[in-house]
Motif scaffolding. Structure first.
Motif, PDB file in Angstrom:
ATOM      1  N   ALA A  29      31.760  19.682 -10.536  1.00 29.17           N
ATOM      2  CA  ALA A  29      31.819  21.151 -10.671  1.00 29.17           C
ATOM      3  C   ALA A  29      30.423  21.754 -10.551  1.00 29.17           C
ATOM      4  CB  ALA A  29      32.476  21.529 -12.005  1.00 29.17           C
ATOM      5  N   LEU A  32      29.507  21.813  -6.917  1.00 27.84           N
ATOM      6  CA  LEU A  32      30.330  22.797  -6.193  1.00 27.84           C
ATOM      7  C   LEU A  32      29.875  24.222  -6.509  1.00 27.84           C
ATOM      8  CD1 LEU A  32      33.709  20.920  -6.629  1.00 27.84           C
ATOM      9  CD2 LEU A  32      32.667  21.504  -4.426  1.00 27.84           C
ATOM     10  N   CYS A  33      29.474  24.461  -7.763  1.00 26.29           N
ATOM     11  CA  CYS A  33      28.973  25.792  -8.151  1.00 26.29           C
ATOM     12  C   CYS A  33      27.646  26.104  -7.449  1.00 26.29           C
ATOM     13  CB  CYS A  33      28.798  25.899  -9.663  1.00 26.29           C
ATOM     14  SG  CYS A  33      30.378  25.974 -10.522  1.00 26.29           S
ATOM     15  N   ASN A  51      33.249  25.287  -2.176  1.00 20.96           N
ATOM     16  CA  ASN A  51      33.722  26.575  -2.700  1.00 20.96           C
ATOM     17  C   ASN A  51      34.340  27.417  -1.578  1.00 20.96           C
ATOM     18  OD1 ASN A  51      33.999  29.146  -3.725  1.00 20.96           O
ATOM     19  ND2 ASN A  51      31.918  29.274  -4.564  1.00 20.96           N
ATOM     20  N   CYS A 144      35.692  24.870 -12.069  1.00 20.01           N
ATOM     21  CA  CYS A 144      34.917  25.776 -11.194  1.00 20.01           C
ATOM     22  C   CYS A 144      35.410  27.216 -11.331  1.00 20.01           C
ATOM     23  CB  CYS A 144      35.058  25.358  -9.730  1.00 20.01           C
ATOM     24  SG  CYS A 144      34.217  23.821  -9.316  1.00 20.01           S
TER      25      CYS A 144
END
Ligand code: TXA
Ligand code: MG
Length: 353
Positions: A29, A32-33, A51, A144
Motif C-alpha cells: 500500500a 502504491l500510494c 493507482n 489504499c
C-alpha cells in the motif's frame, strides 16, 4: 517481522502468516500510494497493479509491460461503492451480475466515470472493472482507499503468471515489489462481459460461463455470444496472446504411436517435445516431458499456465496439448489454448504460424 528474498532490486514478500500478510499489505500500500507499480496475487492470475486514479502509475504499467497503449486495463475494486465511483452508470444488469459473481473472476465493461484517466481505458469511454476475491488484493485495495488498475503481471503477449516465481521470471528487477500470495486458485484470466452492447457480450471467455451469466442477467443476456465480432471491441484480444515461447499445437490422438508418427512427419525439427494430456496419456519414453492434468475444466485451468511455463523452462521446442472437450464449461480453457497456439482452438490438429 518480514520475510523477504532479494532478486536484483525486486523484493518478494511472503504472506503465509498473519504478520507477514499485514506487513506485505502495508508495504504494498505504501508503494502504491507513492504511485509505484507492484505485482500482487489475485485468484485468477497475478496482476501488475498501480493507482487507477494516477496517470503516472498507469503509464508505468504500460511501459513496464511493453503493452500497446491501445489495450485498456482492468480496474480492481474492493466494494460496490468503489465500483460505482469508476462508472458513469450502474444498470440493473451490472448490479445483478456483481451480486452474483463478485468478489470473483468476472469483469464488467461499463461507461466510464470522469475520474478514470483516459490512460486506463486507452482513450475509450468504457471501463472494465472487477472485484477480485483474493484476500491479499482486497486488503491492499482497502488499505489504499483507491482502485487498482492491473493487467496480468507479465511482459506483453507472454503467458500470464500464476505464481510469484512466474512474475519474477518475467518482470524481476523491473518492479520494486512482488507479493507472493501462493498459487492462483483459478489460474486463467477473468471472464470479460461488455454491458455497453445490447445484448451484452462476452469479450473474453473464462470459468464463469455464458450460461451462468445469462441465468443471472436474464433477458438482457439472452442474445449473449462469445467472442466473434466482439473481439474488435476488446483490443487486447489479439490472436497471439498468452503464448509460451515454444511452438504449440492442439491435437487429438488415438494411440501414442499415432501421435509420435505425426509429430515426426509434421515437426521433424522439434527436438524437445512436451505433451500435455488429460485423457489419453502417451508413453513418456519418446517425449521430453509428458504431463497429465485433471480432466475437469476448473482443475485444468488451475494447472494449465504452470505447465506451459514449465515446458518453456525445460527448453521445449514443441508443446502438444490434447484437445479439450467441446462443451461450454471448457470455453475459457479452449480460448486460452487457442490464443497460446496462435489461432482458433481447432479440435484436431492446429498450430501457431
Ligand atoms: O483475471 C484477470 O482479468 C486479470 C487479473 C489480474 O485481474 N487481468 C487481466 O488483465 O487479465 P489483462 O490486461 O491481461 O486483460 C484485460 C482484458 C484485455 O483483453 C483488455 O483488452 C480487456 O480486458 N479490456 C480492458 N478494458 C476494456 C474495455 N474498456 N473494453 C473492452 N475490453 C477491455
Ligand atoms: Mg494479460
Amino acid at each position: 517481522m518480514t520475510s523477504t528474498r532479494a532478486t536484483g532490486e525486486t523484493e518478494v514478500l511472503e504472506t503465509h502468516t498473519a504478520e507477514l500478510f499485514q506487513e506485505a499489505v502495508r508495504r504494498a500500500a505504501r508503494l502504491l500510494c507513492q504511485n509505484e507499480v507492484v505485482a500482487l496475487p489475485t485468484e485468477t492470475v497475478y496482476g501488475l497493479a498501480g493507482n487507477a486514479w494516477s496517470r503516472d502509475a498507469v503509464s508505468q504499467i504500460y511501459q513496464i509491460k511493453g503493452r500497446s497503449p491501445e489495450n485498456p486495463l482492468i480496474v480492481h475494486v474492493a466494494s460496490f461503492e468503489m465500483a460505482r465511483a469508476c462508472v458513469a452508470v450502474w444498470p440493473e444488469s451490472a448490479a445483478a451480475l456483481a451480486r452474483a459473481f463478485w468478489p470473483g473472476a468476472l469483469t464488467l465493461v461499463l461507461p466510464k466515470s470522469a475520474s478514470i484517466p483516459d490512460e486506463v481505458t486507452a482513450g475509450g469511454n468504457t471501463v472494465a472493472i472487477r472485484w477480485p476475491s483474493h484476500p491479499f488484493t482486497q486488503a491492499v485495495i482497502s488499505a489504499c482507499g483507491f482502485p487498482l488498475a492491473a493487467p496480468s503481471a507479465n511482459l506483453s503477449s507472454e503467458l500470464s503468471p500464476t505464481t510469484a516465481r512466474h512474475v519474477q521470471k518475467s518482470l524481476g528487477s523491473l518492479i520494486p515489489l512482488i507479493v507472493d500470495g501462493g498459487q492462483c486458485q483459478i489460474g486463467i484470466e477473468s471472464t470479460v462481459v461488455d454491458l455497453c452492447s445490447e445484448p451484452p457480450r462476452i469479450l473474453r471467455p473464462g470459468l464463469i460461463t455464458a450460461s451462468a451469466i445469462r441465468a443471472v442477467a436474464g433477458d438482457t443476456g439472452s442474445g449473449m455470444e462469445a467472442a466473434g465480432s466482439a473481439l474488435l471491441r476488446s483490443p487486447g484480444m489479439l490472436a497471439k496472446h498468452y503464448a509460451p515461447k515454444a511452438r504449440m499445437v492442439i491435437a487429438k490422438w488415438d494411440h501414442s504411436r499415432d501421435l509420435q508418427q505425426r509429430i515426426a512427419v509434421e515437426y521433424p525439427w522439434a527436438g524437445a517435445v512436451c505433451v500435455i494430456s488429460h485423457q489419453l496419456i502417451p508413453s513418456a519414453e519418446h517425449f521430453a516431458r509428458v504431463s497429465v492434468i485433471p480432466h475437469d475444466p476448473e482443475a485444468y485451468a488451475r494447472a494449465l499456465y504452470a505447465e506451459l511455463h514449465e515446458c518453456d523452462e525445460i527448453g521445449a521446442d514443441l508443446i502438444v496439448v490434447e484437445a479439450p472437450p467441446d462443451t461450454e464449461a471448457w470455453s475459457g480453457v479452449k480460448d486460452r489454448l487457442g490464443r497460446a497456439s496462435g489461432g482458433a482452438c481447432a479440435p484436431l490438429w492446429a498450430e501457431n504460424p
